[in-house]
Design a protein around this motif. Structure first.
Motif, PDB file in Angstrom:
ATOM      1  N   ARG A 594      45.214  23.899   4.460  1.00  0.00           N
ATOM      2  CA  ARG A 594      46.045  24.701   5.342  1.00  0.00           C
ATOM      3  C   ARG A 594      45.730  26.181   5.147  1.00  0.00           C
ATOM      4  O   ARG A 594      45.305  26.593   4.068  1.00  0.00           O
ATOM      5  N   THR A 595      45.999  26.962   6.201  1.00  0.00           N
ATOM      6  CA  THR A 595      45.729  28.401   6.100  1.00  0.00           C
ATOM      7  C   THR A 595      46.831  29.138   5.356  1.00  0.00           C
ATOM      8  O   THR A 595      46.573  30.156   4.718  1.00  0.00           O
ATOM      9  N   LEU A 621      47.187  26.924  13.607  1.00  0.00           N
ATOM     10  CA  LEU A 621      46.894  27.270  12.217  1.00  0.00           C
ATOM     11  C   LEU A 621      48.153  27.439  11.387  1.00  0.00           C
ATOM     12  O   LEU A 621      48.080  27.439  10.157  1.00  0.00           O
ATOM     13  N   GLU A 622      49.286  27.612  12.031  1.00  0.00           N
ATOM     14  CA  GLU A 622      50.539  27.749  11.287  1.00  0.00           C
ATOM     15  C   GLU A 622      51.163  26.397  10.984  1.00  0.00           C
ATOM     16  O   GLU A 622      51.749  26.203   9.915  1.00  0.00           O
ATOM     17  N   GLU A 623      51.030  25.444  11.895  1.00  0.00           N
ATOM     18  CA  GLU A 623      51.732  24.173  11.761  1.00  0.00           C
ATOM     19  C   GLU A 623      50.808  23.025  11.393  1.00  0.00           C
ATOM     20  O   GLU A 623      51.197  22.145  10.629  1.00  0.00           O
ATOM     21  N   ASP A 624      49.594  22.992  11.937  1.00  0.00           N
ATOM     22  CA  ASP A 624      48.710  21.849  11.729  1.00  0.00           C
ATOM     23  C   ASP A 624      47.841  22.059  10.503  1.00  0.00           C
ATOM     24  O   ASP A 624      47.460  23.188  10.176  1.00  0.00           O
ATOM     25  N   PRO A 625      47.490  20.965   9.823  1.00  0.00           N
ATOM     26  CA  PRO A 625      46.483  21.083   8.764  1.00  0.00           C
ATOM     27  C   PRO A 625      45.112  21.324   9.374  1.00  0.00           C
ATOM     28  O   PRO A 625      44.849  20.967  10.531  1.00  0.00           O
ATOM     29  N   LEU A 626      44.264  21.942   8.623  1.00  0.00           N
ATOM     30  CA  LEU A 626      42.903  22.164   9.097  1.00  0.00           C
ATOM     31  C   LEU A 626      42.170  20.831   9.198  1.00  0.00           C
ATOM     32  O   LEU A 626      42.461  19.887   8.440  1.00  0.00           O
ATOM     33  N   PRO A 627      41.233  20.704  10.132  1.00  0.00           N
ATOM     34  CA  PRO A 627      40.561  19.410  10.312  1.00  0.00           C
ATOM     35  C   PRO A 627      39.715  19.030   9.098  1.00  0.00           C
ATOM     36  O   PRO A 627      39.233  19.882   8.345  1.00  0.00           O
ATOM     37  N   LYS A 628      39.573  17.714   8.961  1.00  0.00           N
ATOM     38  CA  LYS A 628      38.682  17.188   7.929  1.00  0.00           C
ATOM     39  C   LYS A 628      37.240  17.517   8.309  1.00  0.00           C
ATOM     40  O   LYS A 628      36.961  17.938   9.438  1.00  0.00           O
ATOM     41  N   PRO A 629      36.310  17.332   7.377  1.00  0.00           N
ATOM     42  CA  PRO A 629      34.903  17.586   7.737  1.00  0.00           C
ATOM     43  C   PRO A 629      34.506  16.811   8.987  1.00  0.00           C
ATOM     44  O   PRO A 629      34.745  15.604   9.098  1.00  0.00           O
ATOM     45  N   SER A 630      33.923  17.521   9.958  1.00  0.00           N
ATOM     46  CA  SER A 630      33.553  16.928  11.235  1.00  0.00           C
ATOM     47  C   SER A 630      32.067  17.130  11.480  1.00  0.00           C
ATOM     48  O   SER A 630      31.468  18.097  10.994  1.00  0.00           O
ATOM     49  N   PHE A 631      31.482  16.197  12.269  1.00  0.00           N
ATOM     50  CA  PHE A 631      30.042  16.216  12.531  1.00  0.00           C
ATOM     51  C   PHE A 631      29.805  16.581  14.001  1.00  0.00           C
ATOM     52  O   PHE A 631      30.504  16.098  14.895  1.00  0.00           O
TER      53      PHE A 631
END
Length: 837
Positions: A594-595, A621-631
């Motif tokens: 999270r940020t 960016l305030e509420e959601d978690p940052l995405p997992k590693p993506s391809f």
């Protein structure tokens, strides 16, 4: 009786002598006798008035006293009441010498009375030598000579000399001196007063100076300073730190071996308010064709002078109501000439309008040991510890320095273009001029300030070699680097620190910036000659910055948001255009889950967009978690748009990109086969569809309608049934395909009874260009500060959507789709709309 009495006397005498041996000299009985007409007066008095008289006093003729005056021709005995009188009393030995009415005792001066004849007290010898005002007196000091000290300073051995004179009836202080210096003689006009301060433990009887007769010197005084080798001397004007006497002249004569070089530096000075004349310093340099050379105190002073020279300070007639004060503290540095001192370097700034450079000493800690000076000289004579070269002129530089690494160079240049019609697509090369690179000093920094008209043009930085962003995870280890920061007043924007050898091929900024080339090692100047950075003026865009990144297949590419130390500026947006080679796949990874940003107004969003399919992922960016590693198999955008965050919860974001080869296994073999089959079925389907459609067009009748009637009998009378099985025993009532047009055809009739054909369309792939502009965030990510809504509260202008919300599909126009204009803001800049009543 005589024997015992004699023994008792001898015992008492022995005890008395034993007690005297344990006391400092003067702690017991003392006697001072002065010759007749010697002109000497001895005064004993308390050195510290705060000390109580009961602690220690003198007994003279059975009378207690704390002050005793003994004049010439007198003999006085006294006894101290304490064992340590040196801690309470001081002694002054005053001697008056009148060279006007009688002969002067020229030659070496000795201390009288001798030290052995005086009690062990801190003592001051005073000589008041009177002479005719038109005559001069000279005090010569034997080696190790004298060193002048300023107010508040002291001598290590406790031996100090104070020299003063008189102007009319006003005393004038020439200065205070210690031993071990360069001052060899002082000449005074009309008389001199000399004070020698000795600690009580000093055993010498020598005064260290001699007196000589001189003719009129026509000035306040002359001080001679002798250098036998490398060294420095700090000297002060008369009455320092008080004002120099009005309209007086004071001269310093410097004796320097011809193989050494001398430079003068003014450490501190002030000027007075002059009514007549002008305060100045004059140099007399043997062999110079311009003697005397006159300078103001504010001017750079001469340097790199070979051999002897004189320096004079001339006062002026001061304003009676507001005189001010003329004072001067300066240093003379003598050292051996260096190889660079005889070599001249030409710096041509005659064609420059905004380029200026400064050569100065880098910060360092100096010890007590003598350190040769480091000076920059203009035209080999005007030298100083620093020099600034302004644009529009041509300069010749030389250096008087034992170690040129003690100097560094800082330069600044401004490039501005305020006419968008002229500046559009115009570019400039940010290169360090060759005249600067050829100087033998370290290039510390070169700054270019780039100015553009507000909201009209942007800037693009194009490095000759791709750049790497400096991060803690992958710091820059090169010999030089670039610092990119905003230059707009009131806007704090620091894009980052970069060095050659990375993956960033382009940096776009929408506002004024300063690009600073920093050199970290001496070899960086050679590297700077090969490096290049081009700046181009581009159409205006909305993001604060856009970074074009081409990752390296051999290492990670670390990227982070601007203003890393303070957080991304409020209501700002920044994008990264990341390229992915056709045979590679990119992995996007974020440093944390999270940020941690907390928005006060507005919303903070991140958009990840595939540049080929235009598919977008939007994250709060305030509420959601940052995405997992993506391809990612195609070029993609990463856009971050900030809100107005709480001061302690700023937005920081660090991520990295890695590349890996695409796998070519079984999936790569099956995919073409499956694709071919799908294509064949699609062709067959199109052929059948076209055939059926053609048959429908050839028929003049309306579409057939089939209606099921359960009351009709399907059996002829007296005939065997056509269907051997009953309805419940077969599947004859089950339809494989039902044509909607046949069943609901009556709904397609218009008012005239004719049938309306259904609207049919086919999928058309997107044929326009992609990837040239950053993705636009959703409308809810407004940059305009708006009040945040709670989770249970809905905006008054938006009604809640039902679960069965209808969807409307719009068809693309048949015209070609153009690239989206980069002027479209990532965040809507319009003000908030008023809520519906």
């Amino acid at each position: 009786m005589a024997g015992p009495t004699c023994g008792v006397v001898m015992t008492l005498l022995g005890l008395l002598l034993l007690g005297q041996a344990g006391l400092p000299r003067g702690a017991g009985a003392s006697e001072i006798a002065l010759p007749q007409e010697s002109g000497i007066t001895v005064v004993l008095k308390l050195g510290r008035p705060a000390v109580s008289t009961r602690s220690c006093y003198m007994t003279v003729s059975k009378r207690h006293t704390t002050m005793l005056v003994i004049k010439g021709g007198e003999r006085t005995a006294f006894v101290f009441s304490c064992r340590d009188p040196q801690n309470f009393f001081i002694m002054e030995i005053q001697r008056n010498i009148d060279c006007v009415l009688g002969p002067c005792p020229f030659g070496e001066v000795w201390l009288q009375p001798f030290i052995a004849e005086l009690p062990a007290l801190n003592r001051t010898f005073l000589w008041d030598i009177k002479a005719h005002k038109s005559r001069g007196l000279e005090l010569r000091f034997s080696p190790p000579r004298l060193r002048q000290i300023g107010p508040g300073e002291s001598c290590a051995d406790g031996v100090t000399r104070s020299i003063s004179g008189h102007l009319e009836s006003a005393p004038v202080s020439i200065g205070t001196f210690c031993s071990n210096g360069t001052v060899s003689r002082i000449e005074m006009q009309g008389g001199v007063e000399m004070a020698l301060h000795l600690p009580w433990s000093h055993p010498s009887n020598a005064s260290g100076f001699s007196i000589a007769n001189r003719s009129s010197i026509k000035r306040l005084c002359i001080i001679e300073s002798v250098f036998e080798g490398e060294g420095s001397a700090t000297l002060l004007s008369a009455n320092y730190p008080d004002g120099f006497p009005e309209d007086e002249l004071m001269t310093w004569q410097f004796v320097v071996p011809p193989y050494l070089r001398a430079s003068v530096s003014f450490l501190n000075f002030t000027v007075s308010n002059c009514e007549k004349k002008e305060e100045r310093v004059e140099y007399y340099i043997p062999g110079s064709s311009t003697n005397p050379e006159v300078f103001r105190l504010q001017d750079p002073q001469p340097g790199n002078m070979a051999g002897n020279f004189n320096l004079s300070l001339q006062g002026c007639d001061q304003d009676a109501l507001n005189p001010g004060a003329l004072r001067l503290k300066f240093q003379v540095l003598v050292q051996r000439p260096q190889n660079e001192s005889s070599k001249a370097y030409v710096v041509d700034l005659s064609q420059e309008r905004t380029l200026s450079l400064t050569i100065e000493q880098r910060p360092s800690r100096l010890g007590r040991k003598f350190v040769p000076g480091c000076f920059v000289c203009l035209e080999s004579r005007t030298c100083g510890p620093s020099v600034t070269l302004a644009p529009g002129s041509k300069y010749k530089l030389s250096f008087l320095c034992d170690d040129l690494t003690r100097l560094w160079l800082n330069a600044e240049k401004t490039i501005s273009c305020m006419d968008p019609r002229y500046c559009h697509r115009k570019s400039y090369q940010l290169q360090v001029p060759g005249d600067i690179l050829q100087l033998p000093v370290h290039l510390h920094s070169f700054s270019w300030t780039l100015l553009v008209p507000r909201d009209r043009l942007g800037l693009a930085l194009l490095p000759a070699q791709q750049l790497q962003q400096h991060t803690q995870e992958r710091p820059c280890n090169t010999s030089l680097g670039y610092l990119v920061a905003g230059a707009t007043p009131g806007q704090d924007l620091y894009l980052g620190s970069f060095c050659p050898g990375g993956s960033i091929g382009r940096i776009q900024v929408k506002q004024n910036i300063t690009v600073t080339l920093r050199a970290f090692t001496p070899s960086a100047q050679l590297e700077a000659a090969r490096q290049g950075l081009m700046v181009a003026f581009t159409p205006h865009f909305k993001e604060e910055g856009i970074f074009t990144v081409t990752p390296d297949t051999r290492s990670k590419v670390y990227l982070r948001t601007p203003n890393w130390d303070q957080g991304l500026p409020a209501l700002s947006s920044v994008s990264w255009n990341i390229s992915v080679p056709s045979n590679q796949v990119a992995c996007l990874t974020f440093f944390k889950e999270r940020t941690g940003v907390v928005c006060q107004t507005g919303r903070a969003f991140m958009i990840i967009q595939d540049q080929q399919t235009r598919a977008e992922e939007i994250f709060s960016l305030e509420e959601d978690p940052l995405p997992k590693p993506s391809f990612h198999h195609h070029n993609f955008w990463v856009n971050i748009s900030n809100c107005s965050p709480v001061s302690s919860k700023q937005l920081y974001l660090l991520f990295w990109v890695t590349l890996a080869p695409r796998t070519a296994g079984l999936a790569a073999v099956i995919a073409p086969v499956v694709g071919g089959g799908v294509l064949l079925l699609a062709v067959l389907g199109i052929i059948i569809f076209c055939f059926v459609k053609k048959r429908k067009k050839s028929s003049n009748q309306g579409p057939a309608v089939g209606v099921y009637n359960g009351n009709i009998n399907t059996h002829l009378p007296m005939q065997p049934p056509r269907f051997q099985k009953a309805r419940k025993d077969n599947d004859s009532h089950v339809y494989d395909v039902i044509d909607d047009a046949m069943v609901y055809g009556h709904l397609l009739q218009d008012a005239g009874g004719s049938f309306v054909q259904a609207e049919v369309d086919t999928y058309r792939p997107f044929q326009g260009s992609t990837g040239l502009c950053a993705p636009s965030p959703p409308p809810i990510g407004s940059r305009v500060p708006t009040a945040k809504l709670t989770t249970d509260e809905l905006p008054p202008s938006i009604s809640p959507e039902p679960e069965s919300e209808p969807y409307t599909f719009s068809h693309p126009s048949k015209g070609s789709m153009s690239i989206r204009d980069t002027d479209i803001p990532l965040l809507d800049t319009r003000g908030p709309t008023k809520p519906a009543e």
